[in-house]
Design an enzyme around this catalytic site. Structure first.
Site, PDB file in Angstrom:
ATOM      1  N   LYS A   8      26.864  32.131  34.694  1.00 37.74           N
ATOM      2  CA  LYS A   8      28.037  33.900  35.521  1.00 37.74           C
ATOM      3  C   LYS A   8      27.283  33.363  36.549  1.00 37.74           C
ATOM      4  O   LYS A   8      26.663  33.351  36.934  1.00 37.74           O
ATOM      5  CB  LYS A   8      27.742  35.320  34.674  1.00 37.74           C
ATOM      6  CG  LYS A   8      29.043  36.011  35.449  1.00 37.74           C
ATOM      7  CD  LYS A   8      30.408  36.005  34.705  1.00 37.74           C
ATOM      8  CE  LYS A   8      31.354  37.010  34.892  1.00 37.74           C
ATOM      9  NZ  LYS A   8      31.727  37.422  33.687  1.00 37.74           N
TER      10      LYS A   8
HETATM   11  N1  LIG Z   1      39.211  38.621  35.544  1.00 47.26           N
HETATM   12  C1  LIG Z   1      38.883  37.817  34.681  1.00 47.26           C
HETATM   13  O1  LIG Z   1      39.116  37.261  34.187  1.00 47.26           O
HETATM   14  C2  LIG Z   1      37.749  38.858  33.186  1.00 47.26           C
HETATM   15  C3  LIG Z   1      37.277  39.421  33.837  1.00 47.26           C
HETATM   16  N2  LIG Z   1      36.365  40.730  32.400  1.00 47.26           N
HETATM   17  C4  LIG Z   1      36.186  41.570  33.019  1.00 47.26           C
HETATM   18  O2  LIG Z   1      37.084  42.293  33.700  1.00 47.26           O
HETATM   19  C5  LIG Z   1      35.914  43.956  33.836  1.00 47.26           C
HETATM   20  C6  LIG Z   1      37.576  43.616  34.983  1.00 47.26           C
HETATM   21  O3  LIG Z   1      37.987  43.254  35.720  1.00 47.26           O
HETATM   22  P1  LIG Z   1      39.028  42.676  36.799  1.00 47.26           P
HETATM   23  O4  LIG Z   1      40.411  43.069  36.144  1.00 47.26           O
HETATM   24  O5  LIG Z   1      38.944  41.193  37.045  1.00 47.26           O
HETATM   25  O6  LIG Z   1      38.424  43.302  37.861  1.00 47.26           O
HETATM   26  P2  LIG Z   1      39.693  43.446  39.221  1.00 47.26           P
HETATM   27  O7  LIG Z   1      38.879  43.598  40.397  1.00 47.26           O
HETATM   28  O8  LIG Z   1      40.988  42.731  38.750  1.00 47.26           O
HETATM   29  O9  LIG Z   1      40.106  44.998  38.936  1.00 47.26           O
HETATM   30  C7  LIG Z   1      38.945  45.578  38.835  1.00 47.26           C
HETATM   31  C8  LIG Z   1      39.975  47.428  37.636  1.00 47.26           C
HETATM   32  O10 LIG Z   1      38.901  48.206  38.242  1.00 47.26           O
HETATM   33  C9  LIG Z   1      38.881  49.185  39.008  1.00 47.26           C
HETATM   34  N3  LIG Z   1      37.332  50.001  39.486  1.00 47.26           N
HETATM   35  C10 LIG Z   1      36.625  49.297  40.153  1.00 47.26           C
HETATM   36  N4  LIG Z   1      35.215  50.369  39.925  1.00 47.26           N
HETATM   37  C11 LIG Z   1      35.492  51.071  39.323  1.00 47.26           C
HETATM   38  C12 LIG Z   1      35.261  52.389  38.716  1.00 47.26           C
HETATM   39  N5  LIG Z   1      34.321  52.124  38.860  1.00 47.26           N
HETATM   40  N6  LIG Z   1      36.008  53.520  37.821  1.00 47.26           N
HETATM   41  C13 LIG Z   1      37.115  52.947  36.803  1.00 47.26           C
HETATM   42  N7  LIG Z   1      37.311  51.674  38.180  1.00 47.26           N
HETATM   43  C14 LIG Z   1      36.817  51.451  38.439  1.00 47.26           C
HETATM   44  C15 LIG Z   1      39.842  48.332  40.221  1.00 47.26           C
HETATM   45  O11 LIG Z   1      40.106  49.716  40.984  1.00 47.26           O
HETATM   46  P3  LIG Z   1      40.570  49.796  42.504  1.00 47.26           P
HETATM   47  O12 LIG Z   1      41.577  49.160  42.777  1.00 47.26           O
HETATM   48  O13 LIG Z   1      40.993  51.279  42.995  1.00 47.26           O
HETATM   49  O14 LIG Z   1      39.931  49.214  43.295  1.00 47.26           O
HETATM   50  C16 LIG Z   1      40.469  48.041  39.318  1.00 47.26           C
HETATM   51  O15 LIG Z   1      42.064  48.348  39.072  1.00 47.26           O
HETATM   52  C17 LIG Z   1      34.910  43.255  34.229  1.00 47.26           C
HETATM   53  O16 LIG Z   1      33.919  43.543  33.055  1.00 47.26           O
HETATM   54  C18 LIG Z   1      34.949  42.158  34.847  1.00 47.26           C
HETATM   55  O17 LIG Z   1      34.215  41.483  33.953  1.00 47.26           O
HETATM   56  C19 LIG Z   1      36.817  39.767  31.090  1.00 47.26           C
HETATM   57  C20 LIG Z   1      37.609  38.606  31.412  1.00 47.26           C
HETATM   58  C21 LIG Z   1      38.094  37.776  32.442  1.00 47.26           C
HETATM   59  O1  LIG Z   2      37.999  32.340  32.586  1.00 47.74           O
HETATM   60  C1  LIG Z   2      36.632  31.921  33.111  1.00 47.74           C
HETATM   61  O2  LIG Z   2      35.463  30.907  33.014  1.00 47.74           O
HETATM   62  C2  LIG Z   2      35.319  33.102  33.036  1.00 47.74           C
HETATM   63  C3  LIG Z   2      35.789  34.452  32.961  1.00 47.74           C
HETATM   64  C4  LIG Z   2      34.989  35.364  32.783  1.00 47.74           C
HETATM   65  O3  LIG Z   2      33.855  35.827  33.312  1.00 47.74           O
HETATM   66  C5  LIG Z   2      34.913  36.238  31.594  1.00 47.74           C
HETATM   67  O4  LIG Z   2      35.550  35.327  31.021  1.00 47.74           O
HETATM   68  O5  LIG Z   2      34.351  37.143  31.429  1.00 47.74           O
END
Ligand SMILES: NC(=O)C1=CN([C@@H]2O[C@H](COP(=O)(O)OP(=O)(O)OC[C@H]3O[C@@H](n4cnc5c(N)ncnc54)[C@H](OP(=O)(O)O)[C@@H]3O)[C@@H](O)[C@H]2O)C=CC1
Ligand SMILES: O=C(O)CCC(=O)C(=O)O
Length: 432
Positions: free
Chosen positions: A123
Protein backbone atom coordinates in the site's frame (compact mmCIF):
# COMPACT_ATOMS: atom_id res chain seq x y z
CA UNK A 1 -25.23 -25.47 13.33
CA UNK A 2 -27.96 -23.05 14.28
CA UNK A 3 -26.95 -20.08 12.18
CA UNK A 4 -29.61 -17.90 13.76
CA UNK A 5 -28.42 -18.08 17.29
CA UNK A 6 -25.86 -15.50 18.36
CA UNK A 7 -22.68 -17.07 19.65
CA UNK A 8 -21.82 -17.06 23.32
CA UNK A 9 -19.27 -14.63 24.71
CA UNK A 10 -16.73 -17.37 25.21
CA UNK A 11 -17.09 -18.61 21.66
CA UNK A 12 -16.61 -15.22 20.06
CA UNK A 13 -14.43 -13.46 22.57
CA UNK A 14 -11.03 -12.23 21.41
CA UNK A 15 -7.86 -11.80 23.39
CA UNK A 16 -7.57 -9.07 25.99
CA UNK A 17 -8.45 -5.56 24.86
CA UNK A 18 -5.66 -3.05 24.36
CA UNK A 19 -5.13 0.66 24.66
CA UNK A 20 -6.43 3.06 22.05
CA UNK A 21 -5.74 4.96 19.83
CA UNK A 22 -4.46 2.09 17.73
CA UNK A 23 -2.56 2.47 14.45
CA UNK A 24 -3.37 0.35 11.39
CA UNK A 25 -0.15 -1.62 11.83
CA UNK A 26 -0.93 -2.36 15.49
CA UNK A 27 -4.41 -3.59 14.58
CA UNK A 28 -3.02 -5.68 11.73
CA UNK A 29 -0.36 -7.27 13.96
CA UNK A 30 -2.85 -8.09 16.71
CA UNK A 31 -5.19 -9.71 14.20
CA UNK A 32 -2.28 -11.72 12.79
CA UNK A 33 -1.23 -12.93 16.22
CA UNK A 34 -4.76 -13.98 17.13
CA UNK A 35 -5.24 -15.98 13.94
CA UNK A 36 -1.77 -17.53 14.16
CA UNK A 37 -2.62 -18.79 17.66
CA UNK A 38 -5.39 -20.84 16.07
CA UNK A 39 -3.13 -22.45 13.50
CA UNK A 40 -0.26 -24.86 13.50
CA UNK A 41 2.08 -22.76 11.39
CA UNK A 42 5.80 -22.09 11.56
CA UNK A 43 6.30 -19.29 14.14
CA UNK A 44 9.16 -17.99 11.98
CA UNK A 45 6.70 -17.33 9.17
CA UNK A 46 4.44 -15.45 11.58
CA UNK A 47 7.40 -13.43 12.85
CA UNK A 48 8.35 -12.57 9.27
CA UNK A 49 4.77 -11.54 8.42
CA UNK A 50 4.70 -9.01 11.26
CA UNK A 51 7.15 -6.89 9.26
CA UNK A 52 7.08 -5.31 5.79
CA UNK A 53 9.71 -6.42 3.29
CA UNK A 54 10.50 -2.79 2.43
CA UNK A 55 9.06 0.65 3.05
CA UNK A 56 9.97 3.38 0.58
CA UNK A 57 9.64 7.00 1.66
CA UNK A 58 9.95 9.69 -0.99
CA UNK A 59 9.85 13.46 -1.18
CA UNK A 60 7.36 14.79 -3.71
CA UNK A 61 7.85 18.49 -4.52
CA UNK A 62 5.36 20.18 -6.82
CA UNK A 63 4.79 23.64 -8.21
CA UNK A 64 1.46 25.03 -7.03
CA UNK A 65 -0.67 26.99 -9.48
CA UNK A 66 0.50 30.25 -7.85
CA UNK A 67 4.17 29.45 -8.66
CA UNK A 68 5.23 28.44 -5.13
CA UNK A 69 6.75 25.04 -4.43
CA UNK A 70 5.24 22.70 -1.87
CA UNK A 71 6.86 19.49 -0.68
CA UNK A 72 4.84 16.40 0.23
CA UNK A 73 5.87 12.99 1.57
CA UNK A 74 4.92 9.77 -0.17
CA UNK A 75 5.25 6.11 0.80
CA UNK A 76 5.08 2.65 -0.69
CA UNK A 77 5.09 -0.17 1.84
CA UNK A 78 5.74 -3.59 0.31
CA UNK A 79 4.70 -6.25 2.78
CA UNK A 80 4.98 -9.75 1.33
CA UNK A 81 5.40 -11.15 -2.19
CA UNK A 82 5.62 -14.89 -1.60
CA UNK A 83 2.47 -15.55 -3.66
CA UNK A 84 3.18 -13.03 -6.43
CA UNK A 85 3.91 -9.36 -7.18
CA UNK A 86 3.06 -6.77 -4.54
CA UNK A 87 -0.43 -5.36 -5.06
CA UNK A 88 -2.39 -2.56 -3.42
CA UNK A 89 -3.78 0.92 -3.65
CA UNK A 90 -2.39 4.44 -3.41
CA UNK A 91 -4.12 6.75 -0.94
CA UNK A 92 -4.14 10.57 -0.95
CA UNK A 93 -5.24 11.73 2.50
CA UNK A 94 -3.92 14.18 5.13
CA UNK A 95 -3.51 11.37 7.67
CA UNK A 96 -1.38 9.03 5.55
CA UNK A 97 1.65 7.84 7.53
CA UNK A 98 4.37 5.24 7.14
CA UNK A 99 2.72 2.99 9.72
CA UNK A 100 -0.69 3.31 8.13
CA UNK A 101 0.78 2.16 4.78
CA UNK A 102 2.48 -0.81 6.48
CA UNK A 103 -0.78 -1.89 8.17
CA UNK A 104 -2.78 -1.45 4.98
CA UNK A 105 -0.11 -3.36 3.04
CA UNK A 106 -0.39 -6.27 5.49
CA UNK A 107 -4.15 -6.35 4.96
CA UNK A 108 -3.55 -6.50 1.19
CA UNK A 109 -1.41 -9.63 1.67
CA UNK A 110 -4.23 -11.36 3.56
CA UNK A 111 -6.89 -10.05 1.16
CA UNK A 112 -5.15 -11.42 -1.93
CA UNK A 113 -4.66 -14.75 -0.15
CA UNK A 114 -8.32 -14.99 0.97
CA UNK A 115 -9.27 -14.48 -2.69
CA UNK A 116 -6.53 -16.90 -3.80
CA UNK A 117 -5.07 -14.29 -6.17
CA UNK A 118 -1.43 -14.66 -7.28
CA UNK A 119 -0.40 -11.42 -5.58
CA UNK A 120 1.26 -10.25 -2.39
CA UNK A 121 0.42 -7.08 -0.48
CA UNK A 122 1.48 -3.44 -0.60
CA UNK A 123 0.00 0.00 0.00
CA UNK A 124 1.18 3.52 -0.66
CA UNK A 125 0.09 7.05 -0.34
CA UNK A 126 0.87 10.72 -0.06
CA UNK A 127 0.15 12.82 3.00
CA UNK A 128 -2.00 15.44 1.30
CA UNK A 129 -5.57 16.69 1.27
CA UNK A 130 -6.52 16.02 -2.36
CA UNK A 131 -9.41 18.47 -2.08
CA UNK A 132 -6.87 21.27 -1.57
CA UNK A 133 -5.29 20.61 -4.99
CA UNK A 134 -6.45 21.79 -8.41
CA UNK A 135 -6.67 19.09 -11.12
CA UNK A 136 -3.36 20.36 -12.58
CA UNK A 137 -1.67 20.20 -9.17
CA UNK A 138 -2.98 16.68 -8.58
CA UNK A 139 -1.60 15.64 -11.97
CA UNK A 140 1.83 17.15 -11.22
CA UNK A 141 1.85 15.46 -7.79
CA UNK A 142 0.97 12.07 -9.28
CA UNK A 143 3.52 12.29 -12.10
CA UNK A 144 6.27 13.31 -9.67
CA UNK A 145 5.32 10.48 -7.28
CA UNK A 146 5.45 8.07 -10.24
CA UNK A 147 8.99 9.29 -10.98
CA UNK A 148 10.04 8.73 -7.39
CA UNK A 149 8.68 5.17 -7.16
CA UNK A 150 9.26 4.04 -10.76
CA UNK A 151 12.21 1.80 -9.85
CA UNK A 152 10.17 -0.20 -7.36
CA UNK A 153 6.94 -0.72 -9.33
CA UNK A 154 6.22 -2.64 -12.53
CA UNK A 155 3.72 -5.17 -13.90
CA UNK A 156 5.59 -8.13 -12.41
CA UNK A 157 6.96 -6.35 -9.35
CA UNK A 158 4.44 -4.08 -7.65
CA UNK A 159 1.15 -2.93 -9.17
CA UNK A 160 -0.58 0.12 -7.62
CA UNK A 161 -4.33 0.83 -7.82
CA UNK A 162 -6.79 3.43 -6.49
CA UNK A 163 -7.69 3.86 -2.82
CA UNK A 164 -9.18 6.75 -0.87
CA UNK A 165 -8.59 10.10 -2.58
CA UNK A 166 -7.36 8.59 -5.86
CA UNK A 167 -9.38 7.48 -8.89
CA UNK A 168 -9.07 6.17 -12.47
CA UNK A 169 -7.68 9.53 -13.65
CA UNK A 170 -4.91 9.32 -11.03
CA UNK A 171 -4.05 5.81 -12.28
CA UNK A 172 -4.00 7.08 -15.90
CA UNK A 173 -1.39 9.73 -14.99
CA UNK A 174 0.66 7.15 -13.08
CA UNK A 175 0.59 4.72 -15.98
CA UNK A 176 1.45 7.47 -18.48
CA UNK A 177 4.37 8.79 -16.42
CA UNK A 178 5.76 5.26 -16.01
CA UNK A 179 5.25 4.39 -19.70
CA UNK A 180 6.94 7.59 -20.94
CA UNK A 181 10.14 6.69 -19.09
CA UNK A 182 9.89 3.07 -20.15
CA UNK A 183 9.65 4.04 -23.84
CA UNK A 184 6.59 1.86 -24.36
CA UNK A 185 3.00 1.70 -23.15
CA UNK A 186 2.84 -0.48 -20.06
CA UNK A 187 -0.85 -0.77 -19.06
CA UNK A 188 -0.16 -3.58 -16.56
CA UNK A 189 1.84 -1.31 -14.23
CA UNK A 190 -1.33 -0.06 -12.51
CA UNK A 191 -4.95 -1.19 -12.28
CA UNK A 192 -8.11 0.83 -11.85
CA UNK A 193 -7.34 2.84 -15.01
CA UNK A 194 -10.06 4.22 -17.29
CA UNK A 195 -11.23 1.42 -19.66
CA UNK A 196 -10.09 3.43 -22.72
CA UNK A 197 -6.42 2.84 -21.78
CA UNK A 198 -6.63 -0.75 -20.60
CA UNK A 199 -8.72 -0.41 -17.46
CA UNK A 200 -11.28 -3.09 -16.74
CA UNK A 201 -14.97 -2.57 -17.05
CA UNK A 202 -16.49 -2.78 -13.59
CA UNK A 203 -13.28 -2.07 -11.61
CA UNK A 204 -14.49 1.15 -10.03
CA UNK A 205 -17.73 -0.43 -8.82
CA UNK A 206 -16.06 -3.71 -7.79
CA UNK A 207 -15.22 -3.11 -4.10
CA UNK A 208 -18.78 -1.89 -3.49
CA UNK A 209 -20.15 -4.80 -5.51
CA UNK A 210 -18.24 -7.30 -3.38
CA UNK A 211 -19.48 -5.62 -0.19
CA UNK A 212 -23.03 -6.04 -1.52
CA UNK A 213 -22.45 -9.68 -2.54
CA UNK A 214 -21.01 -10.55 0.87
CA UNK A 215 -23.82 -8.68 2.64
CA UNK A 216 -26.34 -10.72 0.66
CA UNK A 217 -24.49 -13.95 1.53
CA UNK A 218 -24.30 -13.21 5.26
CA UNK A 219 -27.96 -12.11 5.42
CA UNK A 220 -28.91 -15.35 3.67
CA UNK A 221 -26.75 -17.31 6.14
CA UNK A 222 -28.68 -15.82 9.04
CA UNK A 223 -32.02 -16.31 7.24
CA UNK A 224 -32.60 -12.62 6.75
CA UNK A 225 -34.18 -11.73 3.37
CA UNK A 226 -32.71 -8.53 1.91
CA UNK A 227 -36.26 -7.17 1.54
CA UNK A 228 -36.51 -7.17 5.35
CA UNK A 229 -33.03 -5.75 5.94
CA UNK A 230 -32.18 -2.17 6.91
CA UNK A 231 -28.71 -0.85 6.13
CA UNK A 232 -26.63 2.21 7.12
CA UNK A 233 -23.55 3.06 5.04
CA UNK A 234 -20.77 5.40 6.15
CA UNK A 235 -18.96 6.99 3.19
CA UNK A 236 -20.41 7.38 -0.28
CA UNK A 237 -17.39 6.89 -2.54
CA UNK A 238 -16.13 4.03 -4.68
CA UNK A 239 -16.97 1.50 -1.95
CA UNK A 240 -19.94 3.00 -0.07
CA UNK A 241 -21.99 4.37 -2.96
CA UNK A 242 -21.66 1.26 -5.10
CA UNK A 243 -22.53 -1.05 -2.21
CA UNK A 244 -25.56 1.12 -1.35
CA UNK A 245 -26.78 1.23 -4.98
CA UNK A 246 -26.65 -2.54 -5.37
CA UNK A 247 -28.21 -3.39 -2.02
CA UNK A 248 -30.97 -0.84 -2.75
CA UNK A 249 -31.49 -2.47 -6.18
CA UNK A 250 -31.61 -5.94 -4.57
CA UNK A 251 -34.37 -4.92 -2.16
CA UNK A 252 -32.68 -3.78 1.05
CA UNK A 253 -33.76 -0.52 2.71
CA UNK A 254 -30.87 1.94 2.89
CA UNK A 255 -31.75 4.23 5.78
CA UNK A 256 -28.55 6.28 5.98
CA UNK A 257 -25.56 7.22 3.81
CA UNK A 258 -22.88 9.79 4.60
CA UNK A 259 -20.10 12.09 3.46
CA UNK A 260 -17.40 13.80 5.51
CA UNK A 261 -19.88 16.36 6.91
CA UNK A 262 -22.58 14.03 8.16
CA UNK A 263 -25.28 11.60 7.10
CA UNK A 264 -28.55 11.67 5.19
CA UNK A 265 -31.12 9.76 7.24
CA UNK A 266 -34.54 8.46 6.22
CA UNK A 267 -36.02 5.51 8.14
CA UNK A 268 -38.38 4.89 5.19
CA UNK A 269 -35.45 4.30 2.85
CA UNK A 270 -33.28 6.47 0.60
CA UNK A 271 -33.46 6.37 -3.20
CA UNK A 272 -29.70 5.93 -3.53
CA UNK A 273 -29.59 6.64 -7.26
CA UNK A 274 -30.77 10.19 -6.56
CA UNK A 275 -27.83 10.93 -4.23
CA UNK A 276 -24.59 11.99 -5.99
CA UNK A 277 -21.63 9.81 -5.07
CA UNK A 278 -18.25 11.23 -4.01
CA UNK A 279 -17.00 10.62 -7.58
CA UNK A 280 -19.88 12.65 -9.02
CA UNK A 281 -19.81 15.46 -6.45
CA UNK A 282 -17.74 15.33 -3.24
CA UNK A 283 -19.57 16.32 -0.04
CA UNK A 284 -22.93 16.24 -1.83
CA UNK A 285 -24.72 13.75 0.44
CA UNK A 286 -25.46 16.26 3.19
CA UNK A 287 -26.09 19.01 0.63
CA UNK A 288 -29.16 17.19 -0.71
CA UNK A 289 -30.36 15.68 2.60
CA UNK A 290 -33.63 16.65 4.24
CA UNK A 291 -32.57 15.18 7.58
CA UNK A 292 -28.90 15.30 8.53
CA UNK A 293 -27.43 13.34 11.43
CA UNK A 294 -23.80 13.06 12.52
CA UNK A 295 -21.43 10.37 11.27
CA UNK A 296 -21.12 9.13 14.87
CA UNK A 297 -24.88 8.80 15.13
CA UNK A 298 -25.00 6.85 11.86
CA UNK A 299 -22.74 4.22 13.38
CA UNK A 300 -25.09 3.63 16.30
CA UNK A 301 -28.37 3.47 14.34
CA UNK A 302 -30.64 0.54 15.08
CA UNK A 303 -30.21 -1.23 11.74
CA UNK A 304 -29.69 -4.82 10.67
CA UNK A 305 -26.48 -4.14 8.78
CA UNK A 306 -23.89 -1.41 9.31
CA UNK A 307 -21.36 -0.82 6.52
CA UNK A 308 -18.48 1.48 7.51
CA UNK A 309 -17.03 2.41 4.09
CA UNK A 310 -14.92 5.51 4.67
CA UNK A 311 -12.11 5.71 7.21
CA UNK A 312 -10.30 3.25 9.45
CA UNK A 313 -10.73 3.12 13.26
CA UNK A 314 -14.35 4.32 13.40
CA UNK A 315 -15.58 1.44 15.57
CA UNK A 316 -13.59 1.88 18.76
CA UNK A 317 -13.59 1.29 22.48
CA UNK A 318 -15.65 4.50 22.77
CA UNK A 319 -18.64 3.39 20.70
CA UNK A 320 -18.49 -0.40 20.30
CA UNK A 321 -20.89 -1.08 23.16
CA UNK A 322 -23.53 1.21 21.65
CA UNK A 323 -23.45 -0.30 18.16
CA UNK A 324 -27.00 -1.49 17.52
CA UNK A 325 -26.51 -3.32 14.23
CA UNK A 326 -26.64 -7.13 14.23
CA UNK A 327 -24.08 -7.41 11.44
CA UNK A 328 -21.16 -5.18 10.49
CA UNK A 329 -19.79 -5.59 6.96
CA UNK A 330 -16.44 -3.81 6.70
CA UNK A 331 -16.34 -1.81 3.46
CA UNK A 332 -13.42 0.35 4.59
CA UNK A 333 -10.03 -1.11 5.45
CA UNK A 334 -9.53 -1.45 9.20
CA UNK A 335 -12.69 0.30 10.45
CA UNK A 336 -12.69 -1.75 13.69
CA UNK A 337 -10.00 -1.49 16.38
CA UNK A 338 -8.94 -4.66 18.24
CA UNK A 339 -10.71 -3.47 21.39
CA UNK A 340 -13.93 -2.75 19.51
CA UNK A 341 -13.65 -6.13 17.80
CA UNK A 342 -13.57 -7.84 21.20
CA UNK A 343 -16.51 -5.79 22.52
CA UNK A 344 -18.60 -6.43 19.40
CA UNK A 345 -17.86 -10.16 19.59
CA UNK A 346 -18.91 -10.18 23.24
CA UNK A 347 -22.17 -8.50 22.24
CA UNK A 348 -22.81 -11.11 19.54
CA UNK A 349 -22.42 -8.63 16.68
CA UNK A 350 -21.11 -10.48 13.62
CA UNK A 351 -18.29 -8.58 11.92
CA UNK A 352 -17.54 -9.60 8.35
CA UNK A 353 -13.94 -8.49 7.80
CA UNK A 354 -12.59 -6.07 5.23
CA UNK A 355 -10.17 -8.62 3.77
CA UNK A 356 -13.17 -10.56 2.49
CA UNK A 357 -15.92 -7.95 2.09
CA UNK A 358 -14.14 -5.29 0.02
CA UNK A 359 -11.89 -7.72 -1.86
CA UNK A 360 -13.85 -7.23 -5.09
CA UNK A 361 -11.61 -4.24 -5.87
CA UNK A 362 -8.37 -6.20 -5.98
CA UNK A 363 -10.11 -9.16 -7.62
CA UNK A 364 -11.21 -7.05 -10.58
CA UNK A 365 -7.74 -5.46 -10.52
CA UNK A 366 -6.44 -8.98 -11.10
CA UNK A 367 -8.87 -9.36 -14.01
CA UNK A 368 -7.62 -6.02 -15.35
CA UNK A 369 -3.99 -7.13 -15.07
CA UNK A 370 -4.83 -10.32 -17.00
CA UNK A 371 -6.58 -8.28 -19.69
CA UNK A 372 -3.57 -5.93 -19.97
CA UNK A 373 -1.04 -8.74 -20.22
CA UNK A 374 -3.11 -10.64 -22.76
CA UNK A 375 -4.20 -7.48 -24.62
CA UNK A 376 -7.76 -8.79 -24.59
CA UNK A 377 -10.76 -6.97 -23.18
CA UNK A 378 -13.49 -8.62 -21.12
CA UNK A 379 -17.13 -7.51 -21.24
CA UNK A 380 -18.72 -6.00 -18.13
CA UNK A 381 -20.95 -9.05 -17.94
CA UNK A 382 -17.94 -11.38 -17.85
CA UNK A 383 -16.20 -9.27 -15.20
CA UNK A 384 -19.26 -9.24 -12.95
CA UNK A 385 -19.94 -12.96 -13.46
CA UNK A 386 -16.36 -13.92 -12.63
CA UNK A 387 -16.30 -11.56 -9.66
CA UNK A 388 -19.43 -13.19 -8.28
CA UNK A 389 -17.90 -16.64 -8.75
CA UNK A 390 -14.70 -15.62 -6.94
CA UNK A 391 -16.59 -13.93 -4.10
CA UNK A 392 -18.82 -16.95 -3.56
CA UNK A 393 -15.78 -19.25 -3.52
CA UNK A 394 -13.99 -17.06 -0.95
CA UNK A 395 -17.14 -16.76 1.13
CA UNK A 396 -17.47 -20.54 1.14
CA UNK A 397 -13.86 -21.08 2.25
CA UNK A 398 -14.29 -18.58 5.09
CA UNK A 399 -17.70 -19.97 6.07
CA UNK A 400 -16.22 -23.49 6.24
CA UNK A 401 -13.54 -22.36 8.72
CA UNK A 402 -16.11 -20.37 10.70
CA UNK A 403 -18.27 -23.43 11.16
CA UNK A 404 -15.43 -25.91 11.64
CA UNK A 405 -13.41 -23.97 14.20
CA UNK A 406 -16.01 -22.01 16.14
CA UNK A 407 -14.19 -18.70 15.65
CA UNK A 408 -15.22 -15.18 14.61
CA UNK A 409 -15.69 -14.34 10.94
CA UNK A 410 -12.48 -12.31 11.02
CA UNK A 411 -10.50 -15.19 12.49
CA UNK A 412 -11.99 -17.55 9.90
CA UNK A 413 -10.87 -15.27 7.05
CA UNK A 414 -7.38 -14.92 8.55
CA UNK A 415 -7.12 -18.69 8.92
CA UNK A 416 -7.88 -19.15 5.20
CA UNK A 417 -5.37 -16.44 4.24
CA UNK A 418 -2.58 -17.39 6.63
CA UNK A 419 -2.74 -21.08 5.77
CA UNK A 420 -2.21 -20.28 2.09
CA UNK A 421 0.60 -17.80 2.79
CA UNK A 422 2.39 -20.11 5.21
CA UNK A 423 2.13 -22.97 2.72
CA UNK A 424 3.67 -20.77 0.01
CA UNK A 425 6.56 -19.73 2.31
CA UNK A 426 7.07 -23.35 3.19
CA UNK A 427 7.06 -24.48 -0.46
CA UNK A 428 9.51 -21.80 -1.55
CA UNK A 429 11.76 -22.49 1.39
CA UNK A 430 13.20 -19.02 1.48
CA UNK A 431 12.52 -15.60 3.00
CA UNK A 432 11.50 -13.31 0.17
N1 LIG B 1 -11.20 2.28 -3.90
C1 LIG B 1 -10.91 1.00 -3.75
O1 LIG B 1 -10.62 0.28 -4.72
C2 LIG B 1 -10.99 0.37 -2.41
C3 LIG B 1 -11.13 1.11 -1.25
N2 LIG B 1 -11.20 0.46 -0.04
C4 LIG B 1 -11.33 1.18 1.21
O2 LIG B 1 -12.63 1.76 1.31
C5 LIG B 1 -12.59 2.99 2.05
C6 LIG B 1 -13.19 4.08 1.21
O3 LIG B 1 -12.45 4.16 -0.01
P1 LIG B 1 -13.06 4.76 -1.34
O4 LIG B 1 -14.51 4.45 -1.41
O5 LIG B 1 -12.16 4.35 -2.44
O6 LIG B 1 -12.85 6.31 -1.07
P2 LIG B 1 -13.46 7.53 -1.88
O7 LIG B 1 -12.40 8.58 -1.83
O8 LIG B 1 -14.00 7.11 -3.19
O9 LIG B 1 -14.71 7.98 -0.96
C7 LIG B 1 -14.55 8.24 0.39
C8 LIG B 1 -15.92 8.55 0.98
O10 LIG B 1 -15.79 8.69 2.39
C9 LIG B 1 -16.28 9.96 2.80
N3 LIG B 1 -15.53 10.43 3.95
C10 LIG B 1 -14.31 11.00 3.99
N4 LIG B 1 -13.96 11.30 5.26
C11 LIG B 1 -15.00 10.91 6.03
C12 LIG B 1 -15.27 10.96 7.42
N5 LIG B 1 -14.41 11.51 8.26
N6 LIG B 1 -16.46 10.47 7.85
C13 LIG B 1 -17.35 9.95 7.00
N7 LIG B 1 -17.15 9.88 5.68
C14 LIG B 1 -16.00 10.36 5.20
C15 LIG B 1 -16.11 10.85 1.59
O11 LIG B 1 -16.99 11.95 1.69
P3 LIG B 1 -16.75 13.34 0.86
O12 LIG B 1 -17.43 13.16 -0.47
O13 LIG B 1 -17.44 14.34 1.71
O14 LIG B 1 -15.28 13.55 0.72
C16 LIG B 1 -16.51 9.87 0.49
O15 LIG B 1 -17.90 9.74 0.41
C17 LIG B 1 -11.12 3.19 2.43
O16 LIG B 1 -10.91 2.61 3.69
C18 LIG B 1 -10.37 2.36 1.38
O17 LIG B 1 -9.12 1.94 1.82
C19 LIG B 1 -11.20 -0.90 0.04
C20 LIG B 1 -11.08 -1.66 -1.08
C21 LIG B 1 -10.91 -1.10 -2.38
O1 LIG C 1 -7.07 -3.08 -6.55
C1 LIG C 1 -6.07 -3.16 -5.88
O2 LIG C 1 -4.98 -3.53 -6.29
C2 LIG C 1 -6.08 -2.79 -4.42
C3 LIG C 1 -7.26 -2.05 -3.92
C4 LIG C 1 -7.02 -1.70 -2.49
O3 LIG C 1 -6.18 -0.87 -2.21
C5 LIG C 1 -7.71 -2.39 -1.43
O4 LIG C 1 -8.36 -3.40 -1.68
O5 LIG C 1 -7.61 -1.96 -0.28
Amino acid sequence: MDANSKRSHDEQSNSSPSAEPESAVETARRQLRRAADRLDIDPNVVERLKHPTKVHEVTVPIERDDGTVEVFTGYRAQHDSVRGPYKGGIRYHPEVTRDECVGLGMWMTWKCAVMDLPFGGAKGGITVDPKSLSADEKERLTRRFAEEIRDIIGPTVDIPAPDMGTDPQTMAWLMDAYSMQQGETVPGVVTGKPPVIGGSEGRQEAPGRSVAIVTERVCDYYNRPLEDTTVAVQGYGSVGANAAHLLDEWGATIVAVSDVNGAMYDPEGIDTESVPSHDEEPEAVTKYAETVIGNDELLTLNVDVLIPAALGNVLTEANADVINADIVVEGANGPTTSTADAILADQGVRVIPDILANAGGVTVSYFEWLQDINRRKWSLERVNDELETEMHAAWQSVRDEYEKRNVTWREAAYIVALSRIAEAHDARGLWP
